[in-house]
Each structure stands twice: as structure tokens, then as C-alpha cells.
Design an enzyme around this catalytic site. Structure first.
Site, PDB file in Angstrom:
ATOM      1  CG  ASP A  28       2.788  -9.771   4.756  1.00  0.00           C
ATOM      2  OD1 ASP A  28       3.165 -10.582   5.620  1.00  0.00           O
ATOM      3  OD2 ASP A  28       1.596  -9.430   4.634  1.00  0.00           O
ATOM      4  CE1 TYR A  60      -7.085   1.849  -0.741  1.00  0.00           C
ATOM      5  CE2 TYR A  60      -9.313   2.046   0.108  1.00  0.00           C
ATOM      6  CZ  TYR A  60      -8.246   1.263  -0.293  1.00  0.00           C
ATOM      7  OH  TYR A  60      -8.335  -0.104  -0.235  1.00  0.00           O
ATOM      8  CE  LYS A 113       4.460  -0.086   2.472  1.00  0.00           C
ATOM      9  NZ  LYS A 113       3.502  -0.810   1.647  1.00  0.00           N
ATOM     10  CB  THR A 114       3.050  -0.123   6.576  1.00  0.00           C
ATOM     11  OG1 THR A 114       1.631  -0.248   6.675  1.00  0.00           O
ATOM     12  CG2 THR A 114       3.646  -0.429   7.931  1.00  0.00           C
ATOM     13  CD  GLU A 157      -8.053  -1.333   7.162  1.00  0.00           C
ATOM     14  OE1 GLU A 157      -8.849  -1.012   6.278  1.00  0.00           O
ATOM     15  OE2 GLU A 157      -6.838  -1.498   6.954  1.00  0.00           O
ATOM     16  N   GLY A 192       0.823  -1.218   0.000  1.00  0.00           N
ATOM     17  CA  GLY A 192       0.000   0.000   0.000  1.00  0.00           C
ATOM     18  C   GLY A 192       0.850   1.257   0.000  1.00  0.00           C
ATOM     19  CG  MET A 237      -7.025   1.980   5.475  1.00  0.00           C
ATOM     20  SD  MET A 237      -5.880   2.310   4.147  1.00  0.00           S
ATOM     21  CE  MET A 237      -6.863   1.690   2.793  1.00  0.00           C
ATOM     22  N   GLY A 238      -5.607   0.513   8.758  1.00  0.00           N
ATOM     23  CA  GLY A 238      -4.604   0.034   9.709  1.00  0.00           C
ATOM     24  C   GLY A 238      -4.551  -1.478   9.742  1.00  0.00           C
ATOM     25  NE  ARG A 239      -2.434  -5.550   5.934  1.00  0.00           N
ATOM     26  CZ  ARG A 239      -2.693  -5.628   4.638  1.00  0.00           C
ATOM     27  NH1 ARG A 239      -3.720  -6.308   4.203  1.00  0.00           N
ATOM     28  NH2 ARG A 239      -1.939  -5.020   3.757  1.00  0.00           N
ATOM     29  CG  ASP A 253      -1.448  -0.709   8.084  1.00  0.00           C
ATOM     30  OD1 ASP A 253      -2.008   0.276   7.568  1.00  0.00           O
ATOM     31  OD2 ASP A 253      -1.597  -1.867   7.668  1.00  0.00           O
ATOM     32  NE  ARG A 273      -3.464   3.346   0.628  1.00  0.00           N
ATOM     33  CZ  ARG A 273      -3.550   2.150   0.091  1.00  0.00           C
ATOM     34  NH1 ARG A 273      -3.321   1.082   0.828  1.00  0.00           N
ATOM     35  NH2 ARG A 273      -3.863   2.002  -1.183  1.00  0.00           N
ATOM     36  NE  ARG A 307      -2.043  -4.577  -0.886  1.00  0.00           N
ATOM     37  CZ  ARG A 307      -1.498  -4.001   0.189  1.00  0.00           C
ATOM     38  NH1 ARG A 307      -0.456  -4.547   0.765  1.00  0.00           N
ATOM     39  NH2 ARG A 307      -1.998  -2.896   0.682  1.00  0.00           N
TER      40      ARG A 307
END
Ligand code: FBP
Length: 552
Positions: free
Chosen positions: A176, A425, A202-203, A311, A81, A250-252, A205, A428, A145
Site C-alpha cells: 500500500d 509484535y 518493507k514488510t 492471521e 508496520g 502475523m502476515g495479514r 508479511d 517485528r 499508516r
């Protein structure tokens, strides 16, 4: 090309570098720490990462290092992302390479890791890099991804690297993608190739962190963007006094984004998945918790409020977690058959007998849109696509139902009108805050030093982030140090351990100390938009999470 006034102004911004990276390239030396261990499963990981397990932590210090003058050819990938600051990582890497030796080259692989597998690349020039400095987005080369997974994909990645005569590949990604980078580093060494692999954290989250990776870039900008939007909604709610706003963020998996936004905006309710899991709250208990605040506020004639929802929440509610785990294991074997069944009800009939009775019952009673998402969508790393699950609507509807019951019972006399939002989104690809612009650039520059010094199997690291940027401490952390084994696609796989919200950590404790008051009494804060120009206390402040985590 037309560009906005802010974009033009941001081109001129000079990211701040740690003092250790600001000197002549040949004067940046490496200080090696002691050998390291993985966070768990040491014996198994030692077996999987025969060449890269246990490397020492590296920090940069002043000293002679002529290796940094080598001519290098490097390829860079943006993976997963988008996160604000990604363009600056590439700019920092590019500038570092050119500072070391003007003949060095940087390729960018298009569309994420698939660009390496399929050899889709561009050679960066000053002109390309200059057009993206200090801008948000990953559009300079795009992202993706794809996971480098099969022996054929590893072999193709190697072919591309050989064709371009790469010394190193830099993978800018989350947990990941950096796990994948670790496996690629190991693969090259196994093939007796000297191609190096370096990662960058990076993220948005915020879940790729540990004692050496204090934050991932992008989190700072994303939470400040969401907090601005939440603040605006709170002001609207406090003006109109007629809506409850349910905002999914967001934040998985981890709730870092929600927690930071809660600290910045002080909404009535902020659900923290990790806490709900620890308390083993069911969906019903979670709804009761929300209703309690709605009822109390209604008694004060305040029929409005704001609820923040991470989320990933559904994956932390025990009954949902169990259902998802069971589905993941079944999908690992039966995914193809399930995809072949068109009718949703027939899909349910196919899955139900394979699930435990409680999970089958729950699946049948979930709103169709949510059941469909749980059944089908997994990303290439096996994660449920939580951004597509409308948890805010699920909670709004359940809250309404419960309040109707409470009204019947005479417990609740207010009005409940709810609106749902999802902020993900929107944050980001914002222009990176000064923090993310500086941090991304420093990570890229640090990746260059690791490569030039011949290192592989490391993630670029920049620490001491609550101090001014010139005091930041740059270096590298071995991938394997952050790893453990986890169940993925039905079997145990090495992965970088996700950092979830710690319930005994300062950010959560600070939030927990005030949230009961915020739930009932309107205590909203309105942080406003990110400021790029002005005094450091307005423009350069790190997140509250970072500040609280590092408060001595
Ligand atoms: P990364 O972990 O790759 O940084 O992505 C994070 C994220 O933004 C999550 O917050 C969100 O759940 C997911 O990506 C959405 O994925 P997509 O961009 O594929 O819709």
C-alpha cells in the site's frame, strides 16, 4: 544512554554490500532494460500514471556516472508496520548519500507519511545514524499508516518538499505504501516538479514480491523469531504432553509467514489460507481437518500438538470473505452512521438488512469480539485489522465443541486442553538477522544510486538473494510494473498486487509433501534463536522460502 551488550556489539557489524554498490560512487552506472507493462489493467493504469507508466527495469553495473557525486537533499519515511532492517535502509541511504557527496543531507520524517504532510522532520547526523545501525525497530523516526490521499495532502507534501529543498522522497513501506509512493511520483511530475520518489520493499508479511523483488526486508528476521518461539512451545508440548497450542501468526492476507514457520518447525497442523480458499473450505471443514489430527494423535496417546494459523485466515474462508466484502462496500457508504451507533446489537440491526441473508446470519452467529472487529476496524488503506481478530480462540472453541460431539459418538477418546497464542509484535522489532541487516542496507544504498541518477517512480531492488551478498544484483523496478486495479473503499483503485502463497510453488509443495506425516507423528524441529556471530551456515542462511523458490 544504557545499551545492551548485543546492541553495542551490533553497532560494529559492517553490513555486506553487493559488489556493484561497493565501488566508488561515480563508477556505478545504470543499465536500462526494456519498457515494462503492469501485471494487469494496462490501459487504465497507463491513463492514471501518464508520466511513470512502463519505465524499464534498472540494474547497476560498472561505468562512469558523475551524477552520483551531486549534492542531494533527500527525505525518508518509514511507513506501516515495523520490520527488522528498517534502520539499516536509512543507514544505507545515508552512507550512500555521504559517499556520493559529503555535503548531501538526509531528513527523516517523523511518524510515517504524516510527517511529510505536516513537515515534522529531523536532519540526520552521523551520531543519530550510528546509534541505530543494525538495530531493530523504527524508533529512529517512528512510523505511521497515514495515506497521502486527498488533493490537500498531496499539496502539503509538495509544500514540505519545497520548503526543505528536497531532491527526492524515499518511502520505505509495503504494497500500500509503495502504491502511494507511485502516486506521489506521478503527482510531482504532473505538477512539473522534479522531486523524485523512490520506494523500498518493507514488510514482515513477505507479500511484496515478484520476479524482481525476491523478498521484502524484515520477513527473514520475523519468521526466524517466530520459529524460535514455536520451537520452544513444541518442546514444551512434547515435554508436558498435555496441551494443544493454537498459534496465530502475523502476515495479514498472505500465509508466507505461516508457511515458512511450518517448514522451519514441522508442527502438526499449519493452515494455509490460500489453500483453504482454493478448496473452498468452510469454517466447519477447517475445524474437521484439525479434529482429524487430534483424534489420530489421541489414538497414539499423544494428547498434545501445535496448530499454526495465519492471521488473515478469516478473509479466505468463503462465507467470511463474502461477509467482509459486503461489509466493506456498506462501510464505504455508511461508516459514519455506524460509528454513531453505540450499542453493538443496534449496530447489527442496522447492518443486517443491508447484507445478503447468509452474511447477516453469519454475522449474528460469530463470537461478539470477532463480529465487532469485522464491523468497525479498517486501516487507512481499507484493510480489516486481522491482527485484532482472535481466530486462534475461534478455532480452539470450535474444535473443542466438535470433539465433544465426536466423544459422544464414541469416535474420540482423548483429552483436549488447548492454549492460544498470537505471535506478531514479538518479531517485528527484533535485531535484524545478518540477512536483513545486509539486505536493508543494500536497499537503502541502491535507493541513493537511483536518486543520484535522476530516477523517479521506482522501488529499490536487490536480487539474487540466495547467493552471498557480494553477488547480489541491485537496481530498481518501476512501481507501475507491479500494479493492477482492485476494489478499495467501494471503487477500483490502482494497487501493487499482493503476492499470495502459490500452491504450485516449491515452498508450498515441499510443505504439502510432508504435512500429513507431521500431523500424526511428532516431528517437531527446534530451530533456536537467531545467531548473529558464527559460521555463515548458522548465521547468514536465507529463509527456506527463498531457498526453495530459487532452487534450480
Ligand atoms: P505492513 O504491511 O505495513 O508491513 O504491516 C504488516 C503487519 O505487521 C501485519 O502483519 C499486521 O496485520 C499489521 O501489520 C498490524 O498492524 P498494526 O501494527 O497497525 O497493529
Amino acid at each position: 544512554m544504557d545499551i545492551s551488550a548485543l546492541q553495542k556489539a551490533r553497532y560494529a557489524y559492517k553490513p555486506k554490500l553487493p559488489a556493484s554498490l561497493s565501488r566508488d560512487a561515480a563508477e556505478i552506472a545504470l543499465k536500462m532494460g526494456d519498457p515494462t507493462e503492469s501485471v494487469a489493467d494496462q490501459a487504465e493504469l497507463k491513463g492514471i500514471f501518464k508520466h511513470t507508466y512502463g519505465k524499464p527495469v534498472i540494474t547497476f553495473e560498472q561505468g562512469s556516472n558523475e551524477k552520483n557525486r551531486r549534492t542531494l537533499t533527500v527525505g525518508v519515511i518509514l511507513s506501516g508496520g515495523q520490520a527488522p532492517g528498517g534502520h539499516n535502509v536509512i543507514a544505507g541511504l545515508y552512507d550512500g548519500l555521504k559517499k556520493g557527496n559529503p555535503d548531501s543531507k538526509l531528513y527523516g520524517f517523523r511518524g510515517g507519511p504524516s510527517g511529510l504532510i505536516e513537515n515534522k522532520s529531523i536532519l540526520f547526523t552521523d551520531q543519530i545514524i550510528d546509534a541505530y545501525r543494525n538495530t531493530g525497530g523504527f524508533d529512529i523516526i517512528g512510523s505511521g499508516r497515514t495515506k497521502i490521499e486527498t488533493p490537500e495532502q498531496f499539496a502539503s507534501a509538495w509544500e514540505t518538499a519545497k520548503k526543505l529543498s528536497l531532491n527526492a522522497v524515499v518511502i520505505i513501506g509495503g504494497d500500500d505504501s509503495n502504491t502511494n509512493a507511485g502516486l506521489l511520483a506521478e503527482y510531482f511530475l504532473d505538477k512539473k516538479s522534479d522531486i523524485q520518489v523512490i520506494g523500498c520493499p518493507k514488510t514482515i508479511d513477505g507479500d511484496l514480491k515478484n520476479q524482481h523483488i525476491e523478498a521484502s526486508f524484515g520477513f527473514d528476521t520475523a519468521v526466524k523469531t517466530y520459529s524460535e518461539l514455536i520451537g520452544n512451545i513444541q518442546r514444551d508440548a512434547n515435554s508436558a504432553k498435555k496441551y494443544w497450542h493454537f498459534i496465530k501468526l502475523m502476515g495479514r492476507a498472505a500465509s508466507h509467514i505461516t508457511l515458512e514457520c511450518a517448514l522451519q518447525t514441522q508442527p502438526n497442523i499449519s493452515l494455509i489460507s490460500e489453500e483453504l480458499e482454493a478448496k473452498k473450505w468452510s469454517l466447519r471443514q477447517t475445524v474437521d481437518y484439525i479434529c482429524d489430527a487430534v483424534v489420530k494423535r489421541a489414538e497414539n496417546k499423544e494428547n498434545f500438538g501445535v496448530v499454526l494459523i495465519p492471521e488473515g485466515l478469516v478473509e479466505f474462508i468463503p462465507e467470511m470473505k463474502k461477509l467482509i466484502e459486503e461489509l466493506n462496500d456498506i462501510l464505504a457508504v455508511h461508516e459514519k452512521t455506524l460509528v454513531g451507533i453505540e450499542d453493538f446489537h443496534k449496530q447489527l440491526d442496522f447492518m443486517a438488512p443491508k447484507l445478503s441473508p447468509a452474511s447477516a446470519e453469519l454475522l449474528r452467529h460469530l463470537p461478539q469480539s470477532i463480529a465487532k472487529e469485522l464491523l468497525m476496524d479498517r486501516d487507512p488503506h481499507g484493510n480489516v485489522q486481522v491482527s485484532l481478530i482472535e481466530t486462534e480462540k475461534l478455532l480452539m472453541n470450535m474444535t473443542k465443541k466438535r470433539l465433544d460431539e465426536l466423544k459422544e459418538a464414541g469416535v474420540y477418546k482423548g483429552k483436549f486442553s488447548a492454549l492460544g497464542h498470537f505471535f506478531g509484535y514479538e518479531g517485528r522489532c527484533a535485531f535484524p538477522s545478518n540477512f536483513d541487516a545486509d539486505y536493508g542496507y543494500a536497499l537503502g544504498f541502491s535507493a541513493f544510486v537511483l536518486i543520484a541518477s535522476g530516477q523517479t517512480g521506482y522501488i529499490s531492488s536487490v536480487k539474487n538473494l540466495v547467493a552471498p551478498a557480494d553477488q547480489w544484483i541491485a537496481g530498481g523496478v518501476p512501481f507501475t510494473m507491479m500494479m493492477n486495479l482492485e476494489q478499495r473503499h467501494g471503487s477500483k483503485k490502482p494497487v501493487i498486487r499482493k503476492a499470495l502463497v502459490e500452491l504450485d510453488g516449491a515452498p508450498f509443495k515441499t510443505f504439502a509433501a510432508s504435512r500429513d506425516a507431521w500431523a500424526v507423528k511428532t516431528s517437531f524441529l527446534y530451530p533456536g534463536s537467531i545467531q548473529y556471530y558464527g559460521p555463515p551456515e548458522v548465521c547468514d542462511q536465507p529463509t527456506k522460502t527463498l531457498q526453495l523458490e530459487h532452487k534450480k
